[in-house]
Design an enzyme around this catalytic site. Structure first.
Site, PDB file in Angstrom:
ATOM      1  N   SER A 533       0.834  -1.190   0.000  1.00  0.00           N
ATOM      2  CA  SER A 533       0.000   0.000   0.000  1.00  0.00           C
ATOM      3  C   SER A 533       0.876   1.249   0.000  1.00  0.00           C
ATOM      4  O   SER A 533       1.679   1.447  -0.903  1.00  0.00           O
ATOM      5  CB  SER A 533      -0.951  -0.039   1.208  1.00  0.00           C
ATOM      6  OG  SER A 533      -1.969   0.914   1.095  1.00  0.00           O
ATOM      7  N   GLU A 616      -6.208  -6.732  -7.457  1.00  0.00           N
ATOM      8  CA  GLU A 616      -5.393  -5.530  -7.612  1.00  0.00           C
ATOM      9  C   GLU A 616      -4.313  -5.663  -8.678  1.00  0.00           C
ATOM     10  O   GLU A 616      -3.726  -4.657  -9.079  1.00  0.00           O
ATOM     11  CB  GLU A 616      -4.738  -5.146  -6.276  1.00  0.00           C
ATOM     12  CG  GLU A 616      -5.703  -4.621  -5.247  1.00  0.00           C
ATOM     13  CD  GLU A 616      -5.004  -4.052  -4.022  1.00  0.00           C
ATOM     14  OE1 GLU A 616      -5.616  -3.216  -3.340  1.00  0.00           O
ATOM     15  OE2 GLU A 616      -3.856  -4.444  -3.742  1.00  0.00           O
ATOM     16  N   HIS A 644      -6.867  -6.157  -0.812  1.00  0.00           N
ATOM     17  CA  HIS A 644      -5.729  -5.275  -0.505  1.00  0.00           C
ATOM     18  C   HIS A 644      -4.824  -5.915   0.548  1.00  0.00           C
ATOM     19  O   HIS A 644      -3.599  -5.853   0.453  1.00  0.00           O
ATOM     20  CB  HIS A 644      -6.254  -3.930  -0.016  1.00  0.00           C
ATOM     21  CG  HIS A 644      -5.214  -2.858   0.048  1.00  0.00           C
ATOM     22  ND1 HIS A 644      -4.516  -2.413  -1.054  1.00  0.00           N
ATOM     23  CD2 HIS A 644      -4.740  -2.133   1.092  1.00  0.00           C
ATOM     24  CE1 HIS A 644      -3.681  -1.471  -0.705  1.00  0.00           C
ATOM     25  NE2 HIS A 644      -3.790  -1.280   0.594  1.00  0.00           N
TER      26      HIS A 644
END
Length: 700
Positions: A533, A616, A644
């Site tokens: 992230s 993702e 995530h």
């Protein structure tokens, strides 16, 4: 018990059983006795993957709801205990009660892990982060209500607190999201969103004529429109004895809504209320403690100790207010204060560098989850009067016999003057004068040093393999305190202007590495870097602008011009344009050059490992394709059914071990002799010998 977890993809609830061949062995959900003379040993991957957890695993989960429920008499606390089983790729879960004297009983066992979704631009987004549900005791303390997920749906259950058979109170088709006992303990209030079924049917019908591609669609998740944000919550009252249900009154619905509040709030026995109020309308304004007394007057605590980073507030029987606050260098300390509303200055009761999470009041004490860099999370009781703390329940006693690397806290300021810290971890057998390769792990470093944010980079495994680790805590946002910012859009625009936040984080990273290098204990030519992230963004920015790293590994990628405006969908693109990024049809190469992997692919010749979730990985294709076309040393792995944050135990274990192999190979020249890894090392050998070449004769 096999946890066949349900994944919310778009508006569809899909049963997903990662491995239907094996059942998890849950006999050791509760810890057993560990012999005092058990031999000490080095850590292994399963020690970390199979840690018994309470609540969300990361120590810096500031906004997570508490997983603890204290009994009415304050003598017991209940919680859901969780243990991952990588062999079956599932979880063992159980409702546990711990008494004031340390006695432990398991009241229910079973169910599936539930992962949280959040409100995103254009619709709900799955996160992979575990849901946290605190059990709740009946007013008389004789029963405990709790949420449990089975067959992809979360239902409300109750069980006798003294022990007995648990039973489901609800049997609906949609998740129960919250619950509360009625004042008389005869009924339970439950909240759900049955409109999700209507929306699901509507989207199914729309699909017969083709879904409209609009803000509801996030291409990385799928073509199906996502569930909308803000579906109505319906509250019902269920009679426990008869099962009769009715719609809750407005007052009852408000009672449940108040019980769901996640921000610090406390009601005293004489009607006093304590809460937090922002000092201004500015984004991320610090919040001050306010008390509404019995006469209805609003009293703001005048001390600066009452302003900002308050984690919880509680009243005692004498009308004193206690609050827990983060403070010190980059908020590395936690301090419990006592405040008499008639005084101006709160009194410190306990100060610690340990992390205290999910604290709930039980009589004259707090029950908290406590951990530090080398101690996994455990349940502690802290007396309000004097701060005396005692351990009540240690979920992972095996760690007392595991040899961990030493940890030292380093502190510095970056070139913006922002305070930051890092924890330097050295191998267990480190000797003076040795030099080690260094692996950087990001981006929070408080609490037990497990695997960094997202838990994919096993800090103590790196140390056991002879590598030093710098575990970073990110500094405050660079736009914090900047004047003239009225909205969060203003705030984010200031953060993104000229990549201001990225440069601030890069300065903090490089300053921390320099602090380690100044000690003469690391080889400057053997430094690796990792991140998920925000940490992944720091990795990519560093590889482009400060290419000192010998190897890198990331869990998310990338932030390129086409990805921002196309691959993440209309809602995300609109948001980024509002923050100041150019549209696809008016490219601005100079703006993107400091950050775009695709634009810098020709010079990114450092080995880069990508371990990405399947919802993702599409974001990485622009950057990955450019790297591949330049023949750069890059490798991508895609994990199915992930978000995530990777929640599946087998995936967590695979990510740990591949990261360990990757950095051992590139920083130490070492390889695992396991024959099953022969193909892995053949690929990496080809990268090292530059056998990877552009896919066409001329470089683009």
């Amino acid at each position: 018990m096999r946890a066949c977890a349900a994944l919310l993809l778009g508006a569809s609830l899909l049963a997903f059983c990662p491995d239907a061949r094996a059942e998890a062995s849950c006999a050791d959900l509760l810890p057993g006795r560990v012999a005092a003379d058990a031999p000490r040993r080095l850590i292994n991957a399963d020690d970390l993957v199979r840690l018994r957890d309470i609540g969300r695993p990361e120590g810096s989960a500031f906004s997570a709801p508490t997983p603890l429920g204290a009994s009415p008499d304050g003598q017991e606390v209940a919680f859901i205990l969780r243990r991952a089983d990588p062999g079956s790729n599932s979880y063992c879960l159980g409702l546990v009660v711990v008494s004031r004297d340390g006695a432990v009983r398991l009241l229910d066992q079973g169910g599936e892990l539930a992962t949280a979704s959040l409100d995103g631009e254009g619709g709900r987004m799955p996160t992979g982060v575990p849901e946290v549900w605190a059990p709740s005791w009946s007013p008389d303390g004789r029963q405990i209500a709790f949420l449990r997920r089975d067959s992809g749906v979360t239902q409300l259950w109750i069980v006798p607190a003294a022990g007995g058979k648990a039973r489901a109170i609800t049997q609906g088709k949609v998740d129960i999201e919250a619950f509360a006992w009625s004042a008389d303990g005869r009924s339970l209030l439950v909240a759900a969103r049955p409109a999700i079924l209507t929306d699901r049917a509507r989207v199914d019908a729309e699909g017969l004529g083709g879904w409209l591609y609009d803000r509801r669609v996030a291409p990385n998740i799928g073509a199906r429109p996502r569930p909308p944000v803000g579906l109505a919550v319906e509250v019902r009252l269920i009679d426990i004895a008869t099962g009769a249900e009715r719609t809750a009154t407005q007052a009852e619905a408000e009672q449940l809504a108040e019980s769901r509040k996640n921000e610090p709030f406390a009601r005293g026995k004489d009607g006093q209320r304590a809460s937090l109020s922002p000092e201004s309308a500015a984004p991320l304004s610090p919040e001050r403690i306010h008390v509404r007394d019995r006469a209805g007057r609003d009293i703001a605590c005048p001390s600066p100790l009452c302003l900002g980073d308050v984690q919880g507030v509680w009243w005692d029987a004498q009308g004193h207010l206690y609050f827990l606050r983060r403070e010190g260098w980059a908020k590395e300390d936690m301090v419990l204060y006592a405040w008499n509303v008639d005084d101006s200055t709160p009194r410190p009761v306990l100060r610690t560098r340990d992390v205290l999470l999910g604290c709930v009041q039980g009589g004259g004490a707090l029950y908290c989850l406590r951990e530090n860099a080398t101690t996994p999370r455990y349940l502690a009781r802290i007396a309000l009067t004097d701060g005396r703390a005692e351990s009540l329940f240690v979920p992972n006693p095996e760690f007392a016999h595991i040899r961990l690397g030493s940890v030292e806290r380093l502190r510095w300021r970056n070139d913006r003057g922002l305070a930051a810290w890092g924890d330097l971890v050295l191998p267990p057998d480190a000797r003076p004068g040795q030099k080690f390769p260094l692996v950087v792990v990001q981006y929070h470093s408080d609490g037990f040093l497990r695997g960094g944010t997202g838990d994919e980079y096993p800090i103590q495994l790196f140390a056991a393999r002879g590598m030093a680790v710098l575990s970073l805590e990110r500094p405050a946002f660079v736009a914090t305190g900047q004047t003239g910012l009225r909205t969060m859009e203003d705030f984010n625009r200031a953060m993104q202007a000229g990549w201001a936040e990225r440069w601030s984080l890069l300065s903090s990273l490089m300053t921390g590495i320099d602090a380690v290098k100044a000690r003469g204990i690391v080889d400057p030519d053997r430094i690796g870097i990792t991140g998920l992230s925000d940490g992944s963004s720091t990795v990519r920015f560093a590889l482009i602008n400060r290419p000192i790293f010998a190897a890198a590994s990331i869990s998310n990628c990338c932030f390129d011009a086409n990805m921002v405006m196309m691959q993440a969908g209309i809602a995300f693109a609109d948001k980024q344009r509002a923050y100041g990024l150019p549209p696809l049809t008016r490219p601005d190469p100079d703006l993107w050059r400091p950050y775009s992997v695709a634009m810098n692919a020709g010079k990114l010749n450092r080995p880069l490992l990508m371990q990405l979730s399947d919802d993702e990985y599409i974001h990485s294709l622009e950057g990955f394709t450019a790297l591949r076309e330049y023949g750069q040393p890059v490798e991508m792995h895609v994990f199915p059914g992930e978000h995530h944050i990777k929640w599946q135990p087998a995936h967590r274990r695979a990510a740990y071990l591949r990261n360990l192999d990757w950095f051992a190979y590139w920083l130490q020249g070492a390889r695992d002799p396991d024959p099953a890894k022969q193909d892995q090392y053949a690929r990496w050998d080809a990268m090292r010998s530059h056998e990877a070449t552009p896919i066409s004769g001329d470089r683009p």
